[in-house]
Design a protein around this motif. Structure first.
Motif, PDB file in Angstrom:
ATOM      1  N   UNK A   1       9.491   5.643   2.307  1.00 20.62           N
ATOM      2  CA  UNK A   1       8.850   5.527   0.998  1.00 20.62           C
ATOM      3  C   UNK A   1       7.955   4.296   0.865  1.00 20.62           C
ATOM      4  N   UNK A   2       7.905   3.482   1.918  1.00 16.45           N
ATOM      5  CA  UNK A   2       7.131   2.251   1.815  1.00 16.45           C
ATOM      6  C   UNK A   2       5.697   2.397   2.300  1.00 16.45           C
ATOM      7  N   UNK A   3       4.738   2.000   1.474  1.00 21.35           N
ATOM      8  CA  UNK A   3       3.329   2.053   1.866  1.00 21.35           C
ATOM      9  C   UNK A   3       3.037   0.884   2.798  1.00 21.35           C
TER      10      UNK A   3
ATOM     11  N   UNK B   1       3.327  -2.881   1.574  1.00 23.21           N
ATOM     12  CA  UNK B   1       4.682  -3.428   1.506  1.00 23.21           C
ATOM     13  C   UNK B   1       5.148  -3.847   2.888  1.00 23.21           C
TER      14      UNK B   1
ATOM     15  N   UNK C   1       3.741  -7.098   4.067  1.00 23.38           N
ATOM     16  CA  UNK C   1       4.437  -8.267   3.536  1.00 23.38           C
ATOM     17  C   UNK C   1       5.777  -8.492   4.216  1.00 23.38           C
ATOM     18  N   UNK C   2       6.496  -7.406   4.428  1.00 24.21           N
ATOM     19  CA  UNK C   2       7.831  -7.548   5.011  1.00 24.21           C
ATOM     20  C   UNK C   2       7.791  -7.987   6.473  1.00 24.21           C
TER      21      UNK C   2
ATOM     22  N   UNK D   1       3.898   6.460   5.200  1.00 25.52           N
ATOM     23  CA  UNK D   1       5.119   6.160   4.457  1.00 25.52           C
ATOM     24  C   UNK D   1       6.157   5.662   5.453  1.00 25.52           C
TER      25      UNK D   1
END
Lengths: 130, 130
Positions: free
Chosen positions: B11-13, B16, B19-20, B48
DNA sequence: GCCTCATGTCATAAGATATAACATGAGGCG
DNA sequence: CGCCTCATGTTATATCTTATGACATGAGGC
């Protein structure tokens, strides 16, 4: 050092949060206008949510399902915030020798059968976690 | 039911994930072309990522820092995939009565001092779970 | 010097999100 | 029954983000 996604790290865009909560963007934004959540914003003015925000949104959903309205839910969180604020302050300044002496003093009085301790600073700490 | 963000939920674009992982979009996309990750795509063709992908990217970063190149890292993961594939198959088909009979048979032979067990189907089950 | 590898940078197209305004169905209530 | 409010849906417009492809570049290897 930092291993997984810390719950307070605001990095999730609204689309992700929609999927995780099955709430519409409209709902999420509305709850924000009602002060129920305060997602951060990135340089491009896009909302950035943390897992804590996601949890709160799921809670809000539950509250709504149970018939609460915005105002009521807001009160719940305001109260919660106050409790935590106090809790925080209690942790801030560690116990001083003074505190210890007073505690011991009361302890002695209590043992002496005088049971004189005026209802002091211990909140009953709501343990209903879900 | 489902509590937190399951590690496999994509679910992460890419923003994100940038940054992580502190990787650039260019790097992440490049690693994908090299077959090191295979993020899902949503209806709008946006990547995703799952937390598993994020972990792998962090690993890749480490490997690169240690001087590995794409090809070498790829080999590492291909080998890992093969190991897991086997592990998976071993779990797939549970032990049959037939298996048990053979095992017992060999056991008896072994006890009888004939120690005739031809290296059969029981993998030594790598327990090195890190 | 010439090549390859990993990455940066740019341009263009299209998906995602922000805000604001208008719309609506469910309840409450005089 | 009309009128209101609340929580949400819907639409329009602007801007941000992401995808792809092409060209550029610095570090090494030979």
């Amino acid at each position: 050092m930092e291993k997984q996604l810390q719950r307070s790290r605001a990095v999730l865009p609204i689309g992700t949060v929609m999927k995780l909560t099955t709430l519409s963007a409209r709902q999420i934004r509305y709850y924000e206008t009602q002060g129920l959540i305060k997602p951060a914003r990135n340089a491009g003015n896009r909302r950035q949510f943390s897992l804590i925000d996601v949890d709160r949104l799921l809670e809000i959903k539950d509250y709504l399902d149970e018939g609460f309205n915005m105002t009521e839910i807001k009160r719940v969180y305001e109260k919660q915030a106050k409790r935590q604020e106090k809790e925080h302050k209690d942790l801030e300044k560690p116990v001083t020798d003074e505190d210890v002496r007073h505690a011991l003093h009361n302890e002695f009085l209590s043992i002496a059968g005088l049971k004189h301790w005026h209802s002091s600073s211990f909140p009953s700490d709501d343990l209903s976690k879900k």
